[in-house]
Design an enzyme around this catalytic site. Sequence first.
Site, PDB file in Angstrom:
ATOM      1  N   GLU A 141      38.828  46.292  45.845  1.00 51.28           N
ATOM      2  CA  GLU A 141      38.306  45.753  44.573  1.00 51.28           C
ATOM      3  C   GLU A 141      39.455  44.972  43.982  1.00 51.28           C
ATOM      4  OE1 GLU A 141      38.532  45.447  40.814  1.00 51.28           O
ATOM      5  OE2 GLU A 141      38.324  47.638  40.716  1.00 51.28           O
ATOM      6  N   CYS A 177      39.514  44.213  35.381  1.00 53.53           N
ATOM      7  CA  CYS A 177      39.038  43.474  36.550  1.00 53.53           C
ATOM      8  C   CYS A 177      37.660  42.875  36.330  1.00 53.53           C
ATOM      9  CB  CYS A 177      39.036  44.378  37.771  1.00 53.53           C
ATOM     10  SG  CYS A 177      38.092  45.902  37.536  1.00 53.53           S
TER      11      CYS A 177
END
Length: 675
Positions: free
Chosen positions: A257, A296
Amino acid sequence: MTRILENYVADAWVRGARADRPVVSAISGNTVALVGSDGLDFAAILDHARTIGGKGLRAMTFHQRALMVKQLAQAIMARKEELYALSAETGATRTDSWVDIEGGAGTLFTMSSKARKELPDDIVLTDGDFEPIGKAGTFIGQHIYTSLQGAAVLINAFNFPVWGMLEKLGPALVAGVPVIVKPATATAQVAEQTVRIMIDAGCLPAGALQLIVGEVGDLFDHLTCQDVVSFTGSAATASKLKNHPVIGRESVRFVAEQDSINASVLGPDATPDAPEFDLFVKEVVREMTVKAGQKCTAIRRAFAPRALIDAVETALKARLANVVVGDPAIEGVTMGALVSARQVDDVRRSARAIAGEADLVFGIIDSVEARADNPAAGAFISPLLFRHDTPWAAQVVHDVEAFGPVATIMPYDDLDDAVALANRGKGSLAISLFTHDPDVARAFVLGAGAYHGRLVIIDRDSARESTGHGSPLPMLIHGGPGRAGGGEEMGGVRGVKHFMQRSAVQGSPRSLSRVAGKWLPGAPRPQGDVHPFRKRYGELEPGYSLQTESRTITLEDIEHFAHFTGDLFYAHMDEVAAAASPIFGGRVAHGYLILSFAAGLFVDAAPGPVLANFGLENLRFVKPVKPGESIKVVLTVKSKSPRTPEMGEVRWAVTVTNSEDEVVASYELLTMNAI
């Protein structure tokens, strides 16, 4: 004295031989801790996880592991103030820390709850229905999941030292896989204390959790196909780790990720006075400033209809003007610091690159007015809003992630243009759309879905309950294609399966029923003198069954049921119309009459261990029953799962057949039985 953070390996707290890497306060610039992992035997750490931790976890059922995960969450909540105090030094506001600390514990609570509801109280998980292979039914196939016999190596980013660890740790432990945590150095003091709290809870088997503060040494050299590496961080680091020769040679599972140029879009149906306009503006500012933009999933690109771009800029600047940057301990501060001076340099470098092709319309890249005792010592930065009016001529804004309070607004011409621009980010973790037009929502999802891991549609109807653009939820997947890393985490029990091996098992129904831990069609169905409803939960075994006597369904039964219930459908009451039907060929019994008569055949009515019938699933009416035909029932224990200390769920396979032994109906009955 500066605190020295410790590693937790082989069930003991140990310092590295040389702890000289500093953890620096984002507020004062002072060193708050030192970390190091020199001298650790990384091969032994993996071996301890596999041979001790894995063995202990695999001896527990899914439900036992889930309850253990719940205990970890409770322990964190009981000592959360310890974590809040440490988190403040990372530059986080109380709200920022709440997302990390209590959001992390909440992820464990959700994982525990969903595992106990959706997984069996067993160590094997079946995937889908059995597959018949042989014509006689003596050879079948079944997909199953079993726990990997390795370790989960969790390498986490600095921005969420608690949540980022727990959202990976929960599914791994429920799957029966021991965990080795490697936190980012910049916020390692928060991660280390979280691990201490979980170890102190006393509910983890030996070897189930280990912690490395510092470098991972030669750990990767000792990975095997049974291990999983789950990484959150930059694309550059992900690429370096993913290309380690052992990852490819051993086919080690690698979940990434990473960088994500997330977008938000104001729908073409919006107007300046529409609720969606205000919601869009508030969300962009919130995503820029929560965690100082160090998320993120934060919005990096914001698209609006070309006719509204000026109004959007004005509204965003007005809200950003109210943001107060500084030490979160000072009253009135609404945005804290970046995690470190190094991060400030990185964000400013990226911002200057964006400024090379876009106009800076709010903020100053190289300076900020911050409320702090010593602003120059802190990692403070201004929110920075850019504007680019020709987005298809842009390059940097679509390719460079400034990991801080930085966003760029851009106009689009129509919905197709908005979709194409959103997809120009080459894959993201999250995208949001603000529209009140369901047709716009559908067209947008169809056009953009393949490029984004999570799509959030927000309007005036959902806004009050919406969790917003940037909040991954434990019951939904987190991850994204392309630039976002191509990985997937969480998603309820989907996340558990990432730490398990799916295998196809073939054999006789008898063998596969034993393997799967539940009765499969074709397996033996032993009967006894005791009616199944007379047996308590603990006395019932999968396969135990009851075969009933027959009952004939008459025309009078059908007509009485029709008038009593009001269901006068022609197939039951009109012989001419029913005879003309290509399905019925004459009057037939109601499907629910068949179910009612079936219950009358197998139910033991007296009070006993069966406390309630609470559901019926997978109902199929296979063959019509005509007046004068008889039915009988086979009731079989298919599986069972505890729900509370006093009761458990029993799933029964119910098969209704006619006098020719042809199946006329089948379903699964759910009862709650006393333990």
